[in-house]
Design a protein around this motif. Structure first.
Motif: not given
Length: 953
Positions: A299-302, A335-339, A383-387, A400-406
């Motif tokens: 699970n990855v959030v950009f 995956f998720g995308l946050i701008t 917001e990324g953590v919430r997702m 799963t492996s969950s990561i955030l990439i800022l």
């Protein structure tokens, strides 16, 4: 009669001329007189200001060697540059090298006309104080740190008298990091002129076996592949790059010579998943990189900064990288995308599966990302953590492996802007459940803020350089974390203490986990490792025992101990980043004590370069990854030649590019950089015997002292070195004696837990044959006969294994006898590779490696002063060996009991007087000058010396 003035003029012309003088041009008697005159002192006038500012056309880098020895992923690289000032006045000579950012400088020295000046590691505040005092006295000083992208700089300079030479030698060390399934050894060479003697030698030894080897880089892509020679066997590899002067004048090189890098990549065989546990002298290192594991869904959030500062090329490269990354996400991932700018705008409110439809829609969204507004990092991360929380709640049983990439390029300017508050908010929201990676774009970003926030959440920070390949940098980082194989990796050891970090949140494909520690009571039988981790579908347990092949194997002196010390220091420094007040001070003090003990140049220590009286003070730092490096005004340096103006500067070392060793979730192995230069166990096999000149090809060149022989001429490029001071851990200065070509045979003996080896002398008449080693358990015996021009070196050696194996080595031939069948090999016909059951010979250049069972012996062929001689070095003995002889012991333990008024060492239960001396170390081809404690041989050898003299070879 030719006047002395005329001879001096002729000598100067010869030294600076590009022409060759042959025997036909100069009569023998006249040539002899000319050579004798060359040893006389020639008064040098003071140069004019104009002459000092001229380019260094009279400065000749006549020798430029880079030697790198890699044993079990650990690389020791030595750069040696020899420069001759051929002008008739003094010149300022600069030394400038580039080295990998994850390496540590461990030794630096300048040899000026036989006097050696060493760099000394001190507490950073002490180095700063010394620098400040020099400035206050009106002396020139340099205190500069430079951070580059993958390389960092080291610069220094010194004034060299007319018609004199200087030798610079820099040693740096690094543990090669495994990334995307391979290790990389990067060597940069920029001598700045065509060099008569240019050589890069690399030797790699891996007990697990080498699965592949590749070489590339700028040095071999300019039509110079013909200068590259590569040899690969099951466990060893040799790479030699030795271009001729003509080859160095390649297209685009010109008179400035070569400027490029050599990148060597390789990996090792991994037949088992339990890892490789290696032990040496009471310390161990464990390499863990299992194979054949299923990929864990991710699970990855950009989280993408699109504020106004990202305008132009930055936002274009970000879009380019995201489009490529989206094309590589497996369908089982979410995956998720946050701008974000001053507003947070998710592409979707929840994570979505990486199906073709969703990926196509995401790419369309990415193409429309535009820069605007200010920067609200706090809200975007929350917001990324919430997702991630949402997807965990909907799929509670899915592993799963969950990561955030800022990705951001600046400080927060909207919403919560207090950095500590943001860090606290993010840490509380993540709660050690996810991993946060922070990518800082360019040099305007607050890198310290990103680094601390990453460390607090089991990730790392990484700088993305605003170059043309920034998109590739982003893609490369994602590839490192794209394939998780294990979660919650715990390494547990029995029979061990003082462990480095043993807990890792993630293990990614193509990386490697490294743990080091101390073996309790040096009891190898009790040392075991148990690794527990979660794979895609189950909890897994791995077990590992000591690799018997590596047990007590001689890689580098104190190699694993220093590796352990560096990891401990680095992890203490990482921990200090997360602490405050007295807790932080206590941890930093612990790190500082270890760094000083092991002479590591870290963010807490600096190297002070000692120079001749009147020269400028210089201090080298290991800076953190911070602001953009800026040149200091008025301090230019021309590489390899005199600086045209202002004093030169010395650049320090950069932090490992944001890669923090040993932290959980690290995309790759912990990185370690053992510091102090030690003797390598696997020297390169490329040393070549100094060539003989024919009488009609004598070149009058100041890069060597010409010695007249009754038959013909020889080059002798040996420079006797003298060390003027030695600083101990107690800051006591001892004045060592100079190395001399005495009539005594001097032998070096490595010391357990000490940086300086022991040495002892044998003053014996005639040409006796000594027992060098006798091991009754294995039936191996080694003998050596003293001889040669000096009669205090080895001219013949014999190795005997049982009744059937006999090897005799002299300075011309190697005789190998098995069951009365004898094969004869000449040094000149190297390389040779002979395998015969438990005995093998491998020779290349001027080195012969003999393996007998678990015993490894290296024999080197040296030339010094026209005299060829041999030198043996025992590199490995089997466990439990009780060998006797002059070289029957690999190392000994000692303790410094007293420093004044007389130095005393405690050795084997007795206290003996000692003298700090500098001596030539013949155990390597470069014959470096090293420090050692000189003691009486009675303190080490049992019985009388006569008992070690044998009747035949």
């Amino acid at each position: 009669m030719i006047s002395r003035l005329e001879w001096s003029r002729a000598l100067n012309w010869c030294a600076r001329s590009e022409h060759r003088l042959t025997a036909a041009m100069i009569p023998h008697a006249v040539l002899l007189s000319l050579l004798l005159t060359s040893t006389a002192a020639v008064p040098a006038r003071s140069p004019t200001r104009e002459e000092r500012s001229l380019p260094g056309k009279d400065l000749d880098i006549y020798s430029y060697h880079i030697r790198s020895d890699v044993g079990s992923r650990y690389a020791m690289t030595v750069i040696t540059s020899r420069v001759a000032n051929r002008a008739n006045h003094s010149r300022e000579v600069s030394f400038h090298v580039e080295l990998p950012k994850n390496a540590f400088i461990s030794k630096f020295s300048m040899n000026i006309e036989g006097r050696v000046y060493d760099g000394v590691v001190k507490k950073k505040e002490e180095a700063q104080e010394q620098y400040t005092r020099a400035v206050s006295r009106g002396q020139s000083a340099g205190l500069v740190s430079a951070v580059g992208r993958s390389l960092e700089e080291f610069k220094t300079s010194v004034t060299v008298a007319a018609l004199s030479k200087v030798t610079f030698e820099l040693t740096y060390e690094e543990l090669l990091k495994r990334k995307l399934g391979k290790y990389e050894l990067l060597i940069k060479a920029r001598p700045t002129q065509v060099v008569k003697d240019f050589k890069i030698d690399v030797h790699i030894y891996e007990t697990q076996g080498i699965s592949f080897l590749d070489t590339k880089g700028g040095l071999v892509s300019k039509g110079l592949d013909g200068a590259l020679n590569t040899t690969l066997t099951e466990k060893e590899a040799w790479v030699q790059f030795s271009p001729s002067q003509e080859q160095q004048q390649c297209v685009g090189c010109g008179k400035s010579g070569l400027d490029g890098d050599l990148l060597i990549t390789y990996d090792v065989n991994r037949p088992q998943s339990k890892g490789d546990l290696q032990v040496s002298r009471g310390y161990f290192v464990h390499y863990f990189a299992p194979r054949g594991l299923p990929r864990i869904p991710k699970n990855v959030v950009f989280i993408i900064d699109r504020s106004g500062s990202m305008h132009g090329r930055k936002i274009e490269q970000t879009r380019e990288a995201l489009l490529k990354i989206l094309g590589d996400i497996p369908e089982e991932d979410h995956f998720g995308l946050i701008t974000f700018d001053d507003q947070v705008m998710p592409w979707k409110n929840d994570l979505v599966p990486a199906t073709p439809d969703y990926l196509a829609a995401a790419k369309a969204f990415v193409k429309e990302i535009r820069d605007r507004g200010s920067t609200d990092i706090n809200a975007a991360l929350l917001e990324g953590v919430r997702m991630l929380n949402q997807v965990k709640e909907t799929q509670p049983r899915r592993r799963t492996s969950s990561i955030l990439i800022l990705l951001t390029d600046g400080d927060p300017t909207s919403g919560v802007i207090d950095l500590r508050k943001i860090q606290a908010n993010v840490k509380e929201a993540i709660g050690r459940r996810y991993t946060l990676y922070c990518l800082g774009f360019g040099f305007d970003v607050n890198y310290d803020f990103l680094e601390k926030m990453s460390l607090e959440n089991e990730g790392v920070a990484r700088r993305i350089y605003s170059d043309s390949d920034a998109a590739l940098q982003l893609q490369g980082f994602y590839e490192e974390v794209a394939t998780p194989l294990l979660l919650d990796v715990q390494l547990n050891y029995t029979g061990a203490s003082n462990l480095t970090l043993t807990s890792f949140g993630q293990y990614y494909k193509g990386s490697e986990i490294v743990v080091a520690g101390q073996v309790i009571d040096n009891n190898l039988e009790t040392l075991t490792a148990e690794i527990t981790a979660n794979s895609k579908s189950e909890e897994m347990t791995f077990h590992s025992n000591v690799n018997s092949e590596i047990m007590n194997f001689y890689i580098y002196e104190m190699y694993i101990q220093r590796l352990w010390a560096y990891l401990t220091v680095q992890q203490l420094l990482d921990r200090a980043v997360l602490l405050q007040g007295e807790e932080q001070k206590m941890v930093r003090d612990q790190a500082l004590a270890l760094a000083l003990k092991y002479s590591f140049v870290t963010t807490l220590t600096s190297m002070v370069v000692t120079k001749p009286e009147g020269e400028n003070t210089q201090v080298a730092h290991k800076p953190k990854e911070g602001k953009h490096p800026t040149a200091r005004a008025g301090l230019p340096v021309m590489h390899g030649m005199a600086a045209p103006g202002g004093p030169p500067v010395m650049h320090g070392m950069a932090a490992p590019g944001g890669h923090v060793p040993g932290m959980q979730g690290l995309p790759g192995p912990p990185v370690m950089h053992p510091g102090m230069a030690m003797r390598p166990a696997f020297p390169n096999f490329f040393g070549s015997r100094p060539g003989r000149m024919q009488p009609d090809q004598i070149e009058m060149d100041m890069d060597a002292d010409l010695v007249v022989d009754s038959a013909d001429m020889h080059y002798d490029d040996y420079v006797s070195a003298t060390h003027i001071s030695f600083t101990t851990a107690h800051h006591t200065t001892v004045a060592p004696t100079a190395p001399t070509d005495s009539q005594s045979l001097r032998l070096l003996l490595p010391a357990q837990g000490q940086m300086a080896p022991l040495c002892y002398e044998l003053d014996v008449p005639g040409e006796p044959i000594f027992s060098l080693l006798e091991d009754r358990n294995t039936g191996l015996s080694i003998t050596g006969q003293i001889g040669g021009a000096a009669r205090k070196r080895f001219r013949k050696m014999g190795l005997h294994f049982g009744q059937e194996w006999h090897i005799v080595v002299n300075t011309t031939f190697i005789s190998f006898t098995h069951k009365q069948k004898t094969d004869l090999y000449a040094w000149a016909q190297f390389p040779i590779n002979v395998q015969s059951n438990s005995v093998s010979l491998f020779g290349r250049g001027s080195e012969l490696q003999v393996t007998v069972g678990m015993m490894h012996i290296l024999i080197l062929l040296h030339q010094q002063g026209g005299d060829h001689f041999l030198w043996p070095d025992v590199r490995q003995q089997p466990p439990g060996s009780h060998a006797t002889g002059l070289m029957g012991r690999l190392h000994v333990e000692y303790e410094v009991k007293q420093m004044a008024p007389v130095v005393e060492l405690q050795i084997q239960g007795q206290v003996v007087p000692a003298t700090k001396v500098s001596t030539v170390d013949y155990r390597t081809l470069s014959m470096p000058t090293v420090h050692c404690w000189l003691i009486s041989y009675h303190s080490l050898l049992q019985g009388e010396l006569s008992s070690l003299v044998v009747s035949q070879l």
